[in-house]
Design an enzyme around this catalytic site. Structure first.
Site, PDB file in Angstrom:
ATOM      1  N   GLN A  24       0.832  -1.199   0.000  1.00 35.52           N
ATOM      2  CA  GLN A  24       0.000   0.000   0.000  1.00 35.52           C
ATOM      3  C   GLN A  24       0.868   1.250   0.000  1.00 35.52           C
ATOM      4  O   GLN A  24       1.941   1.276   0.606  1.00 35.52           O
ATOM      5  CB  GLN A  24      -0.918   0.017   1.222  1.00 35.52           C
ATOM      6  CG  GLN A  24      -1.943  -1.102   1.198  1.00 35.52           C
ATOM      7  CD  GLN A  24      -3.136  -0.813   2.084  1.00 35.52           C
ATOM      8  OE1 GLN A  24      -3.282   0.265   2.645  1.00 35.52           O
ATOM      9  NE2 GLN A  24      -4.024  -1.789   2.193  1.00 35.52           N
ATOM     10  N   ILE A  25       0.383   2.276  -0.685  1.00 34.41           N
ATOM     11  CA  ILE A  25       1.088   3.558  -0.750  1.00 34.41           C
ATOM     12  C   ILE A  25       0.210   4.639  -0.132  1.00 34.41           C
ATOM     13  O   ILE A  25      -0.977   4.736  -0.443  1.00 34.41           O
ATOM     14  CB  ILE A  25       1.447   3.914  -2.214  1.00 34.41           C
ATOM     15  CG1 ILE A  25       2.279   5.205  -2.283  1.00 34.41           C
ATOM     16  CG2 ILE A  25       0.201   4.036  -3.083  1.00 34.41           C
ATOM     17  CD1 ILE A  25       2.848   5.480  -3.677  1.00 34.41           C
ATOM     18  N   PRO A  26       0.754   5.432   0.793  1.00 33.64           N
ATOM     19  CA  PRO A  26      -0.024   6.550   1.351  1.00 33.64           C
ATOM     20  C   PRO A  26      -0.438   7.515   0.243  1.00 33.64           C
ATOM     21  O   PRO A  26       0.351   7.823  -0.655  1.00 33.64           O
ATOM     22  CB  PRO A  26       0.950   7.200   2.337  1.00 33.64           C
ATOM     23  CG  PRO A  26       1.861   6.078   2.751  1.00 33.64           C
ATOM     24  CD  PRO A  26       2.046   5.276   1.486  1.00 33.64           C
ATOM     25  N   SER A  27      -1.669   7.990   0.314  1.00 35.26           N
ATOM     26  CA  SER A  27      -2.228   8.769  -0.793  1.00 35.26           C
ATOM     27  C   SER A  27      -1.723  10.205  -0.871  1.00 35.26           C
ATOM     28  O   SER A  27      -1.942  10.885  -1.869  1.00 35.26           O
ATOM     29  CB  SER A  27      -3.753   8.781  -0.713  1.00 35.26           C
ATOM     30  OG  SER A  27      -4.182   9.378   0.497  1.00 35.26           O
ATOM     31  N   ILE A  28      -1.056  10.670   0.167  1.00 34.41           N
ATOM     32  CA  ILE A  28      -0.414  11.987   0.079  1.00 34.41           C
ATOM     33  C   ILE A  28       0.939  11.907   0.773  1.00 34.41           C
ATOM     34  O   ILE A  28       1.085  11.269   1.821  1.00 34.41           O
ATOM     35  CB  ILE A  28      -1.293  13.106   0.686  1.00 34.41           C
ATOM     36  CG1 ILE A  28      -0.697  14.483   0.351  1.00 34.41           C
ATOM     37  CG2 ILE A  28      -1.491  12.934   2.180  1.00 34.41           C
ATOM     38  CD1 ILE A  28      -1.680  15.633   0.499  1.00 34.41           C
ATOM     39  N   GLY A  29       1.932  12.493   0.138  1.00 32.10           N
ATOM     40  CA  GLY A  29       3.279  12.431   0.684  1.00 32.10           C
ATOM     41  C   GLY A  29       3.985  13.765   0.548  1.00 32.10           C
ATOM     42  O   GLY A  29       3.420  14.740   0.045  1.00 32.10           O
ATOM     43  N   GLY A  31       7.091  15.742  -1.150  1.00 34.02           N
ATOM     44  CA  GLY A  31       8.132  15.758  -2.160  1.00 34.02           C
ATOM     45  C   GLY A  31       9.382  16.435  -1.624  1.00 34.02           C
ATOM     46  O   GLY A  31       9.297  17.364  -0.816  1.00 34.02           O
ATOM     47  N   TYR A  62      18.171  14.416  -6.717  1.00 33.42           N
ATOM     48  CA  TYR A  62      17.904  15.592  -5.890  1.00 33.42           C
ATOM     49  C   TYR A  62      19.112  15.988  -5.040  1.00 33.42           C
ATOM     50  O   TYR A  62      19.172  17.101  -4.525  1.00 33.42           O
ATOM     51  CB  TYR A  62      16.700  15.360  -4.983  1.00 33.42           C
ATOM     52  CG  TYR A  62      15.415  15.008  -5.699  1.00 33.42           C
ATOM     53  CD1 TYR A  62      15.277  15.200  -7.076  1.00 33.42           C
ATOM     54  CD2 TYR A  62      14.330  14.476  -5.004  1.00 33.42           C
ATOM     55  CE1 TYR A  62      14.105  14.860  -7.740  1.00 33.42           C
ATOM     56  CE2 TYR A  62      13.147  14.132  -5.666  1.00 33.42           C
ATOM     57  CZ  TYR A  62      13.049  14.326  -7.027  1.00 33.42           C
ATOM     58  OH  TYR A  62      11.888  13.986  -7.673  1.00 33.42           O
TER      59      TYR A  62
END
Length: 321
Positions: A24-29, A31, A62
């Protein structure tokens, strides 16, 4: 014109989206692309994690993975947040696509971050550069007389096979891609033993990407939106439609955009170094946009890109145009 199938009745009002490999991936992260102040990204991560975020998006390109690693080390030392609580994404840079470089650079990223493994590792762009070091100990590409990166004859297939090895070695949990168009994905899916779980691309109200989403949904590839606010190059905050919708829900324009993405099943990774804005950006789980408001936002599409590989690399690489 493609009509989206996402509406107010779809249950996308949660913190996580399921990937095609079961993770599962969290829906907001958060950047982490560049910061003028080296300490800013560490402060931003500390602030984000202490205010509910569990998804951090980074990349070797980055140039701040060691700084991020130091910040995470201090956070973990406090004991309230553990490594397993965080979903960390990093990316393989263009000059590291050769089969002898992929594992090496993934390991370097993990060591710089000090986190033991990656939750998600992406091919940053579907283009390979020659590496400036014969041993590939740097991400700096070999450049021509004009200072532009020299394209390397390395196929995505060669690189993807090495990405799959990363999963087998336990270095990463999931693998995916970034900045891939439909043709790139069609080709990749003909030989991939492990299907990409994510395609991270630029998405915002002026670049809705519905056709790309239609294809990705068909093959259970989750979209992740970078530059969801257009890198400050779009007039979202003065747009009358967005301002009106934000006023209706007593939310910020940014909240409305992130919620619009959330209800489409798209994860968002906004970048910010501002303490209050980081907290505000996460505040999207207590309201739902109506079908009518979603359609109003959809209508804003103008196919405006703020991140073009043509200008970014100084190379005639017409990925999207």
């Amino acid at each position: 014109m493609f009509q989206n199938n996402y509406n107010n009745n779809t249950n996308y009002n949660n913190n996580n989206f399921k990937l095609n490999d079961g993770n599962q991936i969290p829906s907001i992260g958060l950047g982490t692309y560049y910061s003028e102040n080296p300490g800013e990204v560490g402060d931003a991560i500390n602030n984000a994690l202490k205010n509910g975020y569990r998804h951090i998006d980074g990349a070797a390109f980055y140039g701040n993975e060691k700084v991020i690693g130091n910040s995470l080390k201090e956070i973990f030392k406090e004991g309230e947040i553990k490594r397993e609580d965080i979903f960390y994404t990093s990316k393989l840079w263009n000059s590291c696509h050769n089969s002898n470089l992929v594992v090496k650079h993934c390991v370097k990223t993990i060591e710089d971050l000090g986190i033991g493994y990656l939750d998600l590792y992406l091919i940053h762009w579907p283009i390979a550069f020659e590496n400036s070091n014969p041993l590939g100990l740097t991400i700096e590409p070999l450049r021509d007389q004009n200072g532009n990166p020299i394209i390397a004859p390395v196929s995505i297939r060669e690189t993807w096979q090495e990405m799959e090895k990363l999963v087998e070695l336990g270095l990463v949990k999931s693998i995916g891609v970034s900045n891939f168009n439909v043709q790139n994905l069609v080709d990749l899916l003909t030989y991939a033993k492990i299907k990409p779980v994510v395609n991270q691309v630029e998405i915002h109200p002026y670049l809705t990407q519905f056709k790309l989403q239609e294809y990705c949904d068909k093959y259970e590839i989750k979209l992740v939106a970078y530059s969801p606010l257009g890198q400050g190059k779009c007039d979202f905050f003065s747009n009358k439609i967005l301002k009106s919708i934000a006023g209706k829900y007593k939310k910020s324009v940014a909240n409305v955009i992130f919620k619009w993405l959330n209800q489409r099943g798209i994860a968002a990774i906004p970048k910010s170094g501002n303490h209050s804005r980081i907290i505000e950006n996460f505040n999207i789980f207590d309201f739902q946009l109506s079908n009518d408001d979603i359609e109003k936002i959809n209508s804003l599409n103008a196919n405006i890109r703020t991140c073009s590989p043509i200008t970014f690399f100084g190379t005639p690489f017409y990925l999207f145009d």
